[in-house]
Design a protein around this motif. Structure first.
Motif, mmCIF file in Angstrom:
data_model
loop_
_atom_site.group_PDB
_atom_site.id
_atom_site.type_symbol
_atom_site.label_atom_id
_atom_site.label_comp_id
_atom_site.label_asym_id
_atom_site.label_seq_id
_atom_site.Cartn_x
_atom_site.Cartn_y
_atom_site.Cartn_z
ATOM 1 N N ALA A 20 0.727 -1.292 -0.076
ATOM 2 C CA ALA A 20 0.079 0.045 -0.097
ATOM 3 C C ALA A 20 1.035 1.438 -0.155
ATOM 4 C CB ALA A 20 -0.812 -0.023 1.158
ATOM 5 N N THR A 21 2.172 1.359 0.341
ATOM 6 C CA THR A 21 3.112 2.309 0.268
ATOM 7 C C THR A 21 3.817 2.469 -1.082
ATOM 8 O OG1 THR A 21 5.021 1.175 1.215
ATOM 9 C CG2 THR A 21 3.247 1.820 2.884
ATOM 10 N N PRO A 135 5.355 4.928 -12.578
ATOM 11 C CA PRO A 135 4.676 6.346 -12.258
ATOM 12 C C PRO A 135 3.524 5.925 -11.118
ATOM 13 C CG PRO A 135 5.059 5.882 -14.515
ATOM 14 C CD PRO A 135 5.531 4.816 -13.952
ATOM 15 N N SER A 136 2.808 4.940 -11.305
ATOM 16 C CA SER A 136 1.778 4.806 -9.987
ATOM 17 C C SER A 136 2.448 4.567 -8.827
ATOM 18 C CB SER A 136 1.058 3.532 -10.413
ATOM 19 O OG SER A 136 0.106 3.244 -9.686
ATOM 20 N N LEU A 137 3.754 3.908 -8.681
ATOM 21 C CA LEU A 137 4.380 3.402 -7.671
ATOM 22 C C LEU A 137 4.876 4.831 -6.913
ATOM 23 C CD1 LEU A 137 6.238 0.115 -8.502
ATOM 24 C CD2 LEU A 137 4.137 0.327 -7.237
ATOM 25 N N GLN A 138 5.309 5.618 -7.811
ATOM 26 C CA GLN A 138 5.914 7.020 -7.290
ATOM 27 C C GLN A 138 4.971 7.683 -6.671
ATOM 28 O OE1 GLN A 138 7.608 8.193 -11.370
ATOM 29 N NE2 GLN A 138 9.486 8.990 -10.206
ATOM 30 N N HIS A 139 3.773 7.718 -7.230
ATOM 31 C CA HIS A 139 2.658 8.640 -6.741
ATOM 32 C C HIS A 139 2.062 8.039 -5.579
ATOM 33 C CE1 HIS A 139 -1.215 11.118 -6.712
ATOM 34 N NE2 HIS A 139 -2.006 9.697 -6.567
ATOM 35 N N THR A 140 2.025 6.550 -5.418
ATOM 36 C CA THR A 140 1.733 6.054 -3.963
ATOM 37 C C THR A 140 2.622 6.239 -3.050
ATOM 38 O OG1 THR A 140 0.441 4.140 -5.331
ATOM 39 C CG2 THR A 140 1.235 3.602 -2.946
ATOM 40 N N ALA A 141 3.863 6.223 -3.195
ATOM 41 C CA ALA A 141 4.926 6.394 -2.404
ATOM 42 C C ALA A 141 5.083 7.962 -1.891
ATOM 43 C CB ALA A 141 6.288 6.271 -2.871
ATOM 44 N N ARG A 142 4.900 8.723 -2.837
ATOM 45 C CA ARG A 142 4.987 10.209 -2.487
ATOM 46 C C ARG A 142 3.592 10.311 -1.556
ATOM 47 N NH1 ARG A 142 5.865 15.527 -5.542
ATOM 48 N NH2 ARG A 142 4.416 16.927 -4.442
ATOM 49 N N ARG A 143 2.457 9.974 -1.751
ATOM 50 C CA ARG A 143 1.211 10.188 -1.258
ATOM 51 C C ARG A 143 1.456 9.464 0.402
ATOM 52 N NH1 ARG A 143 -3.785 7.543 -3.538
ATOM 53 N NH2 ARG A 143 -2.557 5.945 -2.816
ATOM 54 N N HIS A 144 2.242 8.498 0.550
ATOM 55 C CA HIS A 144 2.433 7.866 1.841
ATOM 56 C C HIS A 144 3.672 8.722 2.703
ATOM 57 C CE1 HIS A 144 4.746 5.025 4.465
ATOM 58 N NE2 HIS A 144 3.683 4.701 4.884
ATOM 59 N N ASP A 145 4.599 9.132 1.956
ATOM 60 C CA ASP A 145 5.648 9.895 2.770
ATOM 61 C C ASP A 145 5.373 11.380 3.161
ATOM 62 O OD1 ASP A 145 7.067 7.580 2.437
ATOM 63 O OD2 ASP A 145 8.610 8.132 0.901
ATOM 64 N N ALA A 251 -1.251 15.128 -8.939
ATOM 65 C CA ALA A 251 -2.331 14.227 -9.699
ATOM 66 C C ALA A 251 -1.853 12.988 -10.044
ATOM 67 C CB ALA A 251 -2.619 15.023 -11.199
ATOM 68 N N ALA A 252 -2.773 11.886 -9.790
ATOM 69 C CA ALA A 252 -2.389 10.566 -10.146
ATOM 70 C C ALA A 252 -1.900 10.357 -11.445
ATOM 71 C CB ALA A 252 -3.640 9.623 -9.848
ATOM 72 N N PRO A 253 -0.778 9.711 -11.951
ATOM 73 C CA PRO A 253 -0.504 9.628 -13.185
ATOM 74 C C PRO A 253 -1.217 8.971 -14.012
ATOM 75 C CG PRO A 253 0.812 7.816 -11.707
ATOM 76 C CD PRO A 253 -0.250 8.713 -11.001
ATOM 77 N N ASP A 254 -1.423 9.427 -15.267
ATOM 78 C CA ASP A 254 -2.463 8.699 -16.483
ATOM 79 C C ASP A 254 -1.569 7.527 -16.990
ATOM 80 O OD1 ASP A 254 -3.659 8.185 -18.807
ATOM 81 O OD2 ASP A 254 -4.363 10.216 -18.939
ATOM 82 N N SER A 255 -2.378 6.329 -17.045
ATOM 83 C CA SER A 255 -1.600 4.977 -17.474
ATOM 84 C C SER A 255 -0.985 5.277 -18.690
ATOM 85 C CB SER A 255 -2.609 4.002 -17.600
ATOM 86 O OG SER A 255 -3.689 4.272 -17.987
ATOM 87 N N SER A 256 -1.644 6.526 -19.817
ATOM 88 C CA SER A 256 -1.100 6.504 -21.055
ATOM 89 C C SER A 256 0.091 7.474 -21.065
ATOM 90 C CB SER A 256 -2.259 7.152 -21.793
ATOM 91 O OG SER A 256 -2.661 8.453 -21.161
ATOM 92 N N ASP A 257 0.350 8.035 -19.759
ATOM 93 C CA ASP A 257 1.594 8.989 -19.909
ATOM 94 C C ASP A 257 2.857 8.331 -20.143
ATOM 95 O OD1 ASP A 257 -0.198 11.108 -19.141
ATOM 96 O OD2 ASP A 257 0.428 11.514 -17.120
ATOM 97 N N ARG A 258 3.550 9.170 -20.771
ATOM 98 C CA ARG A 258 5.028 8.442 -21.314
ATOM 99 C C ARG A 258 6.004 9.721 -20.865
ATOM 100 N NH1 ARG A 258 1.734 7.755 -25.287
ATOM 101 N NH2 ARG A 258 2.748 8.978 -26.763
ATOM 102 N N PRO A 259 7.461 9.430 -20.928
ATOM 103 C CA PRO A 259 8.297 10.268 -20.766
ATOM 104 C C PRO A 259 8.916 11.051 -21.939
ATOM 105 C CG PRO A 259 9.596 8.136 -20.520
ATOM 106 C CD PRO A 259 7.909 8.136 -20.659
ATOM 107 N N TYR A 260 8.980 12.366 -21.692
ATOM 108 C CA TYR A 260 9.245 12.856 -23.067
ATOM 109 C C TYR A 260 10.541 13.950 -22.482
ATOM 110 C CZ TYR A 260 5.170 11.760 -25.608
ATOM 111 O OH TYR A 260 4.335 11.137 -26.326
ATOM 112 N N PHE A 261 11.381 14.200 -23.567
ATOM 113 C CA PHE A 261 12.566 15.344 -23.259
ATOM 114 C C PHE A 261 11.802 16.482 -23.922
ATOM 115 C CE2 PHE A 261 15.650 11.457 -23.868
ATOM 116 C CZ PHE A 261 15.938 11.568 -22.699
#
Length: 338
Positions: A20-21, A135-145, A251-261
């Motif tokens: 959950a974290t 990205p989803s794990l990042q969002h969850t960890a941020r919300r937890h920490d 904001a929770a990451p969109d599953s369609s989001d991709r990294p861009y330079f």
């Protein structure tokens, strides 16, 4: 399953489901046994940016006491942690921040064991960062920490505010004392000119803690205190900026989001002249390597490179502009804050 070649032999790591974290535990077999706890974490440079991965020996986060099952090599248990800074290439020393690796008796790990543990920690951290749901794990960890980080930042801001006020008060005290001391010296000098006397000559002479001595060093002390207040003010601005960034809901990451330079020239007032947008590799290591290469090229053109997560190149460009405006506004508020 990950197969890791280490100086102690082959180690196999199997990842469990994320908790959950946002953390994932890797169970080790082979030349090393035990558990490695891996989670997204805040950047060492800015706590409001969760662009790092922390791997810890044992089943608990590095922010807690080492917890069994610890990683064991030939029956000897070890604890320690390492952090992968995703904004840097994994091939450069500053791409990893390694902590001490010790056994349960607080003795440093032997060389071979240290190399083995380092290989395990890095392999697990890299595997975690390469997950498709990172990205989803990042969002969850941020919300937890975030609650704990905000608590720490509140204490740091309070301490920094008091320290800055103390330095400013000291600087003002030294300036006042310097002015009064210099005025007293000139008064005695005028008296001595009108009425030469050995006592006045003694008071005007240069010696330790004499008027002349104090008139010389007090302005320097005022300058030192002023610089210390300025340094504390910069730290305070950073703490406030980090707190503001953490307090703002992510904001929770969109599953369609991709990294861009996003390559461009950041101008004053939050304006951005975007020159190029390109989809970045999904692998964090490749992305960091390419970003470093682009950054070197961009520096030659007095521009910069940012990694932005978005659904399209157009959305990435717009998000880069929005982040630049928000950063500019935050810096302006910090600089004009009383």
């Amino acid at each position: 399953m990950i197969t890791i070649a280490t100086p102690s032999g082959t180690v196999r790591a199997v990842s469990a489901e994320a908790d959950a974290t946002g953390a994932v535990r890797y169970h080790l077999t082979g030349a090393a046994t035990g558990t490695v706890h891996v989670t997204a974490t805040s950047s060492p440079a800015r706590w409001d940016q969760f662009d790092a991965v922390r791997a810890t020996l044992g089943s608990a986060s590095a922010r807690e006491w080492p917890a069994e099952p610890l990683v064991r090599i030939r029956g000897r248990a070890y604890w320690g942690t390492t952090v992968r800074v995703l904004a840097r290439s994994a091939d450069v020393p500053w791409g990893w921040l390694a902590g001490d690796l010790k056994d349960t008796a607080d003795r440093p790990a032997p060389l071979q064991a240290s190399q083995t543990l380092t290989a395990i920690l890095r392999a697990c951290a890299s595997h975690y960062a390469a997950r498709s749901d990172f990205p989803s794990l990042q969002h969850t960890a941020r919300r937890h920490d975030t609650p704990q980080l905000l608590t720490w930042l509140d204490a740091m801001i309070t301490h920094s505010e008091r320290a800055q006020a103390r330095w400013l008060q000291e600087a003002e005290t030294y300036r006042v004392q310097a002015t009064r001391t210099l005025a007293a010296w000139w008064t005695l000098a005028r008296w001595f000119t009108a009425y030469p006397h050995p006592v006045l000559a003694l008071l005007l002479a240069s010696g330790r803690e004499s008027l002349a001595h104090r008139a010389e060093y007090l302005p320097k002390w005022a300058e030192i205190s002023t610089r210390a207040a300025e340094d504390e003010g910069r730290r305070l601005a950073l703490f406030r900026s980090e707190r503001e960034g953490l307090a703002r809901p992510a904001a929770a990451p969109d599953s369609s989001d991709r990294p861009y330079f996003v390559v461009g020239q950041w101008k004053g007032g939050g304006d951005v002249d975007i020159w190029h947008v390109e989809e970045a590799p999904s692998d964090p290591g490749e992305r960091a390597d390419l970003c470093e290469q682009y950054t070197v090229d961009a520096d030659d053109a007095f521009s910069s490179v940012e990694i932005v997560y978005a659904a399209s190149p157009q959305a990435a460009a717009e998000q880069a502009r929005r982040e630049a405006r928000e950063t500019s506004e935050r810096i302006h508020r910090d600089l004009t804050r009383p």
